[in-house]
Design an enzyme around this catalytic site. Structure first.
Site, mmCIF file in Angstrom:
data_model
loop_
_atom_site.group_PDB
_atom_site.id
_atom_site.type_symbol
_atom_site.label_atom_id
_atom_site.label_comp_id
_atom_site.label_asym_id
_atom_site.label_seq_id
_atom_site.Cartn_x
_atom_site.Cartn_y
_atom_site.Cartn_z
ATOM 1 N N HIS A 1 -39.458 44.816 4.502
ATOM 2 C CA HIS A 1 -38.875 46.227 4.370
ATOM 3 C C HIS A 1 -40.055 47.229 3.787
ATOM 4 O O HIS A 1 -40.039 48.375 4.116
ATOM 5 C CB HIS A 1 -37.632 46.348 3.661
ATOM 6 C CG HIS A 1 -36.536 46.194 4.580
ATOM 7 N ND1 HIS A 1 -36.241 44.861 4.895
ATOM 8 C CD2 HIS A 1 -35.564 46.886 4.952
ATOM 9 C CE1 HIS A 1 -34.861 44.963 5.588
ATOM 10 N NE2 HIS A 1 -34.608 46.254 5.556
ATOM 11 N N GLU B 1 -33.391 50.905 4.461
ATOM 12 C CA GLU B 1 -32.487 50.861 5.635
ATOM 13 C C GLU B 1 -31.924 52.147 5.671
ATOM 14 O O GLU B 1 -31.644 52.823 6.925
ATOM 15 C CB GLU B 1 -31.114 49.909 5.281
ATOM 16 C CG GLU B 1 -31.699 48.638 5.535
ATOM 17 C CD GLU B 1 -31.768 47.953 6.798
ATOM 18 O OE1 GLU B 1 -30.952 48.468 7.792
ATOM 19 O OE2 GLU B 1 -32.981 47.078 7.198
ATOM 20 N N CYS C 1 -41.639 41.901 0.650
ATOM 21 C CA CYS C 1 -40.644 42.139 1.492
ATOM 22 C C CYS C 1 -40.764 42.660 2.579
ATOM 23 O O CYS C 1 -41.591 43.905 2.539
ATOM 24 C CB CYS C 1 -39.259 42.914 0.650
ATOM 25 S SG CYS C 1 -37.936 43.480 1.651
ATOM 26 N N CYS D 1 -38.385 37.717 7.429
ATOM 27 C CA CYS D 1 -37.923 38.162 6.506
ATOM 28 C C CYS D 1 -38.031 37.163 5.211
ATOM 29 O O CYS D 1 -37.745 36.075 5.432
ATOM 30 C CB CYS D 1 -36.252 38.230 6.599
ATOM 31 S SG CYS D 1 -35.265 38.520 5.177
ATOM 32 N N ASP E 1 -34.403 39.712 11.075
ATOM 33 C CA ASP E 1 -34.577 40.230 9.682
ATOM 34 C C ASP E 1 -33.105 40.572 9.357
ATOM 35 O O ASP E 1 -32.278 40.645 10.328
ATOM 36 C CB ASP E 1 -35.561 41.230 9.758
ATOM 37 C CG ASP E 1 -35.658 41.851 8.224
ATOM 38 O OD1 ASP E 1 -35.572 40.991 7.328
ATOM 39 O OD2 ASP E 1 -35.639 43.002 7.993
ATOM 40 N N SER E 2 -32.780 40.872 8.252
ATOM 41 C CA SER E 2 -31.653 41.282 7.685
ATOM 42 C C SER E 2 -31.400 42.798 8.213
ATOM 43 O O SER E 2 -30.282 43.256 8.193
ATOM 44 C CB SER E 2 -31.571 41.360 6.207
ATOM 45 O OG SER E 2 -32.626 42.406 5.559
HETATM 46 N N1 DGL Z 1 -36.780 42.212 4.578
HETATM 47 C C1 DGL Z 1 -36.299 41.170 3.706
HETATM 48 C C2 DGL Z 1 -37.396 40.437 3.275
HETATM 49 O O1 DGL Z 1 -38.490 40.418 3.494
HETATM 50 C C3 DGL Z 1 -34.969 41.467 3.064
HETATM 51 C C4 DGL Z 1 -34.431 42.648 2.562
HETATM 52 C C5 DGL Z 1 -33.105 42.508 2.166
HETATM 53 O O2 DGL Z 1 -32.325 42.452 3.267
HETATM 54 O O3 DGL Z 1 -32.820 42.400 1.072
HETATM 55 O O4 DGL Z 1 -37.005 39.862 2.174
#
Ligand code: DGL
Length: 283
Positions: free
Chosen positions: A197, A152, A195, A73, A9-10
């Site tokens: 996150h 984050e 997302c 992600c 993931d990012s």
């Molecule tokens: N966790 C990621 C997603 O599911 C990306 C969040 C990000 O880095 O902007 O889209």
């Protein structure tokens, strides 16, 4: 087969998927890569996200001999899953996308909210997904700039308090912009977390939106799909033990203490399982 499954993931969002994977596949080993140095992906160009995704996939294959890859992600899946499939046709590959179809089955009011990054909602892949369900319900789609970044930052001890305040502010702004939530006629009664996150602010969302609103994430579905693909390819680990290899390795291109704090908080993992990636991958 005892080779690890790669998950990336990012940043820390994919830990929500890793949690589901570990639960569904307790005999498997996992290598998780958080590209924290380049997060958030959602506000970068599609070309940039595709390039990072390809670099990371190549690294995980060459250095960790992964037997499958989970792109945990939504943004990276939207930008790069087609290219990855073309480049690695033999590799079992699982991506994530906002759960619009499952939401259709759950919603009673027929009004469904979707929150995701700007990259995801602006992608062609998402446009096609939305077009495939349009007409079956009313969808309210909201890009949440800044939210993944605040999540984050909430794991970094020195930024945690400010980040929590920012999360509360962003959730208030974005949910208000979407309209009324609830179970009455015209209310949004189902919210898709598009997302990875956002799973970590599920409690904040629940408090804000009330008990009538269902929140939908994709971790469990992704874990089931990974299990299916591995079983079909004959790649599941059938042995009880992992041998002398670590069952879980977490790596970051960015701040190690942030990943350690998140791993401890959300997966109960000790700091030793986290490490920094080689410098070449950080640039
Ligand atoms: N966790 C990621 C997603 O599911 C990306 C969040 C990000 O880095 O902007 O889209």
């Amino acid at each position: 087969m005892n080779n690890p499954i790669g998950v990336f993931d990012s940043g820390i969002g994919g830990l929500s998927v890793l949690r589901a994977l570990q639960k569904a596949l307790p005999r498997e080993r996992f290598v998780y890569l958080a590209d924290n140095a380049h997060a958030p992906y959602g506000e970068k160009t599609e070309a940039f996200v595709r390039e990072r995704t390809e670099t990371i996939a190549t690294h995980l294959l060459a250095q960790h001999h992964i037997k499958a890859l989970v792109v945990a992600c939504n943004t990276a899946t939207a930008a790069a899953i087609h290219a990855l499939r073309a480049q690695h046709p033999q590799l079992p590959l699982v991506g994530v996308e906002p759960a619009l179809k499952p939401a259709l089955a759950l919603s009673r009011t027929g009004h469904i909210g979707v929150i995701a990054t700007r990259g995801t909602v602006g992608s062609d892949k998402f446009a096609r997904l939305l077009a495939s369900v349009q007409g079956e319900a009313h969808f309210v789609v909201q890009a949440c700039n800044g939210l993944a970044l605040a999540i984050e930052q909430s794991t970094l001890p020195d930024q945690s308090q400010a980040a929590q305040a920012q999360i509360a502010h962003l959730l208030q702004t974005y949910t208000q912009a979407m309209g009324r939530f609830g179970s009455g006629p015209g209310d949004i009664d189902t919210l898709v977390l598009g997302c990875t996150h956002y799973v970590f602010v599920e409690n904040d969302l629940r408090q804000r939106l009330g008990p009538d609103v269902q929140l939908l994430s994709t971790g469990e579905a992704v874990a089931r799909q990974t299990q299916r693909l591995l079983a079909a390819a004959g790649l599941l680990n059938t042995k009880e033990s992992h041998g002398c290899a670590l069952p879980m390795r977490l790596m970051t291109t960015g701040d190690l203490s942030g990943l350690q704090a998140a791993a401890m908080r959300w997966l109960g993992l000790p700091p030793e399982v986290c490490e920094a990636v080689p410098a070449a991958l950080q640039a």
